[in-house]
Design a protein around this motif. Structure first.
Motif, PDB file in Angstrom:
ATOM      1  N   GLY A 140       0.455  -1.213   0.113  1.00  0.00           N
ATOM      2  CA  GLY A 140       0.102   0.306  -0.196  1.00  0.00           C
ATOM      3  C   GLY A 140       1.152   1.463  -0.326  1.00  0.00           C
ATOM      4  N   GLY A 141       0.681   2.347  -1.090  1.00  0.00           N
ATOM      5  CA  GLY A 141       1.717   3.414  -0.843  1.00  0.00           C
ATOM      6  C   GLY A 141       2.839   3.241  -1.590  1.00  0.00           C
ATOM      7  N   ALA A 142       3.692   4.504  -1.907  1.00  0.00           N
ATOM      8  CA  ALA A 142       4.720   4.361  -1.411  1.00  0.00           C
ATOM      9  C   ALA A 142       5.576   3.267  -0.968  1.00  0.00           C
ATOM     10  N   GLY A 193       5.395   1.022   1.743  1.00  0.00           N
ATOM     11  CA  GLY A 193       3.841   0.735   2.299  1.00  0.00           C
ATOM     12  C   GLY A 193       3.231   1.129   3.069  1.00  0.00           C
ATOM     13  N   ASP A 194       2.553   1.614   3.657  1.00  0.00           N
ATOM     14  CA  ASP A 194       1.679   1.731   4.242  1.00  0.00           C
ATOM     15  C   ASP A 194       0.656   0.648   5.733  1.00  0.00           C
TER      16      ASP A 194
END
Length: 174
Positions: free
Chosen positions: A59-61, A64-65
């Motif tokens: 999730g996300g850059a 990761g989130d």
């Protein structure tokens, strides 16, 4: 692609973020995009001269989130993690030390097993035989065997509540 093996070293790496036990340690990042729905296992069990820790995020850059898995000391002082990977999603595998003084050479092995979760079919529902009960999971690799109360197009997994006849009680599921 999987299986994947890499020999690396965290000696010259930065401690760019806290690891999954909130302690900064020298870390190396790997990025993996899963071509299929599968269960992925990563480990440093083959070779590491120090106390490793592994983490998987998505999730996300980068990094990761969302944390998917974190482990320390699965095989001696080395680590192993397993997580479900969905088709086309990017995952980050982070190799770092247990504490800031833990660093050095390591071998990272990553494998994948294609297929759905065992409780993806109603016939294989996981039993719940006692309360309280807690389970963590996801529906990433699950199929749509049965419709649900909010729509017909969602992945589902199954659990079977079996507390016997001895106890009549209200049960809350969340």
């Amino acid at each position: 692609g999987l299986p994947y093996t890499d020999s690396g070293n965290t000696t010259c790496a930065d401690a760019s973020r806290d690891n999954c036990v909130t302690q900064a340690a020298r870390d190396v990042y790997y990025s993996y995009t899963s071509p299929i729905c599968q269960q992925v296992t990563a480990n440093t069990c083959a070779l590491a001269g120090y106390d490793t820790r592994l983490e998987a995020r998505t999730g996300g850059a980068c990094p990761g989130d969302v944390q998917l898995a974190c482990n320390d000391d699965f095989c001696g002082l080395q680590s192993q993690i397993t997580f479900d990977a969905g088709t086309g999603q990017i995952y980050y595998i982070i190799v770092n030390g247990f504490v800031s003084g833990s660093y050095g050479a390591y071998t990272l092995n990553v494998t994948g097993v294609a297929g759905n979760q065992a409780n993806d079919l109603c016939a294989n529902a996981y039993p719940i035989n006692f309360l309280p009960y807690e389970s963590a999971g996801n529906t990433i690799c699950a199929a749509n065997e049965a419709g649900n109360c909010v729509g017909p197009t969602s992945n589902n997994v199954f659990y079977r509540l079996n507390l016997g006849n001895a106890n009549c009680r209200y049960v809350t599921v969340s």
